[in-house]
Design a protein around this motif. Sequence first.
Motif, PDB file in Angstrom:
ATOM      1  N   GLU A  98       4.278  11.099   6.489  1.00  0.00           N
ATOM      2  CA  GLU A  98       4.770  11.565   5.189  1.00  0.00           C
ATOM      3  C   GLU A  98       3.776  11.236   4.075  1.00  0.00           C
ATOM      4  O   GLU A  98       3.565  12.054   3.171  1.00  0.00           O
ATOM      5  N   ILE A  99       3.182  10.066   4.137  1.00  0.00           N
ATOM      6  CA  ILE A  99       2.163   9.708   3.141  1.00  0.00           C
ATOM      7  C   ILE A  99       0.955  10.617   3.300  1.00  0.00           C
ATOM      8  O   ILE A  99       0.416  11.136   2.326  1.00  0.00           O
ATOM      9  N   ASP A 100       0.523  10.829   4.544  1.00  0.00           N
ATOM     10  CA  ASP A 100      -0.606  11.730   4.796  1.00  0.00           C
ATOM     11  C   ASP A 100      -0.322  13.133   4.270  1.00  0.00           C
ATOM     12  O   ASP A 100      -1.208  13.796   3.721  1.00  0.00           O
ATOM     13  N   ALA A 101       0.901  13.600   4.448  1.00  0.00           N
ATOM     14  CA  ALA A 101       1.257  14.950   4.007  1.00  0.00           C
ATOM     15  C   ALA A 101       1.135  15.099   2.493  1.00  0.00           C
ATOM     16  O   ALA A 101       0.840  16.189   1.996  1.00  0.00           O
ATOM     17  N   ALA A 102       1.357  14.025   1.761  1.00  0.00           N
ATOM     18  CA  ALA A 102       1.280  14.077   0.302  1.00  0.00           C
ATOM     19  C   ALA A 102      -0.124  13.796  -0.229  1.00  0.00           C
ATOM     20  O   ALA A 102      -0.393  14.027  -1.412  1.00  0.00           O
ATOM     21  N   ALA A 103      -1.014  13.330   0.624  1.00  0.00           N
ATOM     22  CA  ALA A 103      -2.367  12.977   0.200  1.00  0.00           C
ATOM     23  C   ALA A 103      -3.232  14.208   0.004  1.00  0.00           C
ATOM     24  O   ALA A 103      -3.023  15.245   0.635  1.00  0.00           O
ATOM     25  N   ASP A 162      -4.462   5.903  15.110  1.00  0.00           N
ATOM     26  CA  ASP A 162      -3.254   5.345  15.729  1.00  0.00           C
ATOM     27  C   ASP A 162      -2.080   5.262  14.753  1.00  0.00           C
ATOM     28  O   ASP A 162      -0.926   5.160  15.176  1.00  0.00           O
ATOM     29  N   LEU A 163      -2.379   5.285  13.456  1.00  0.00           N
ATOM     30  CA  LEU A 163      -1.315   5.176  12.449  1.00  0.00           C
ATOM     31  C   LEU A 163      -0.872   6.532  11.896  1.00  0.00           C
ATOM     32  O   LEU A 163      -0.071   6.596  10.968  1.00  0.00           O
ATOM     33  N   THR A 164      -1.366   7.599  12.481  1.00  0.00           N
ATOM     34  CA  THR A 164      -1.038   8.936  11.975  1.00  0.00           C
ATOM     35  C   THR A 164       0.466   9.196  11.996  1.00  0.00           C
ATOM     36  O   THR A 164       1.024   9.678  11.003  1.00  0.00           O
ATOM     37  N   ALA A 216       0.837  -1.200   0.000  1.00  0.00           N
ATOM     38  CA  ALA A 216       0.000   0.000   0.000  1.00  0.00           C
ATOM     39  C   ALA A 216       0.873   1.252   0.000  1.00  0.00           C
ATOM     40  O   ALA A 216       0.575   2.230  -0.693  1.00  0.00           O
ATOM     41  N   ALA A 217       1.946   1.225   0.767  1.00  0.00           N
ATOM     42  CA  ALA A 217       2.868   2.366   0.785  1.00  0.00           C
ATOM     43  C   ALA A 217       3.504   2.546  -0.592  1.00  0.00           C
ATOM     44  O   ALA A 217       3.658   3.677  -1.074  1.00  0.00           O
TER      45      ALA A 217
END
Length: 148
Positions: A122-127, A115-117, A94-95
């Motif tokens: 880094e993935i969240d920042a690019a989403a 809990d996975l934040t 998935a990553a």
Amino acid sequence: MQYNVYLSGEIHSDWREKIKSAVEKRGLPITILTPNTDHQSSDGCGEQILGHEDSAFWKDHKAAKINTIRQQAAIARADIVVVRFGAQYKQWNAAFDAGMAIAKGKSLIVEHHPDLTHPLKEIDAAASAVAENTEQVIEILSYLTKDY
């Protein structure tokens, strides 16, 4: 507008079926694309097609290469990539898909439990959007298809 949406990530729950069902029930102009979610078929495709391997490494290598063809083709067709990270397993694939979507300039929606934040920051920042549950993903997709 018609969207192609690729659903990547965790395969141990029915989140894809929830999205597919909502798309159909709401009549959303969305075509769903997915990886092979049959774990045994996905893991065994290399040996099944290209022959037996004595080494687990080469067995996995063959399967990963074949599955990556499917993933890359689907992401190339996709307008939006949804990547779900489940809590139970580490979804390295998935990553990889999230990174590939970002590199190809695709809109990325990430779904994971709060809990996975930290590990996924880094993935969240690019989403384009980060959802905490599948219902939020469905609402995002519904919003994107409304004519205003």
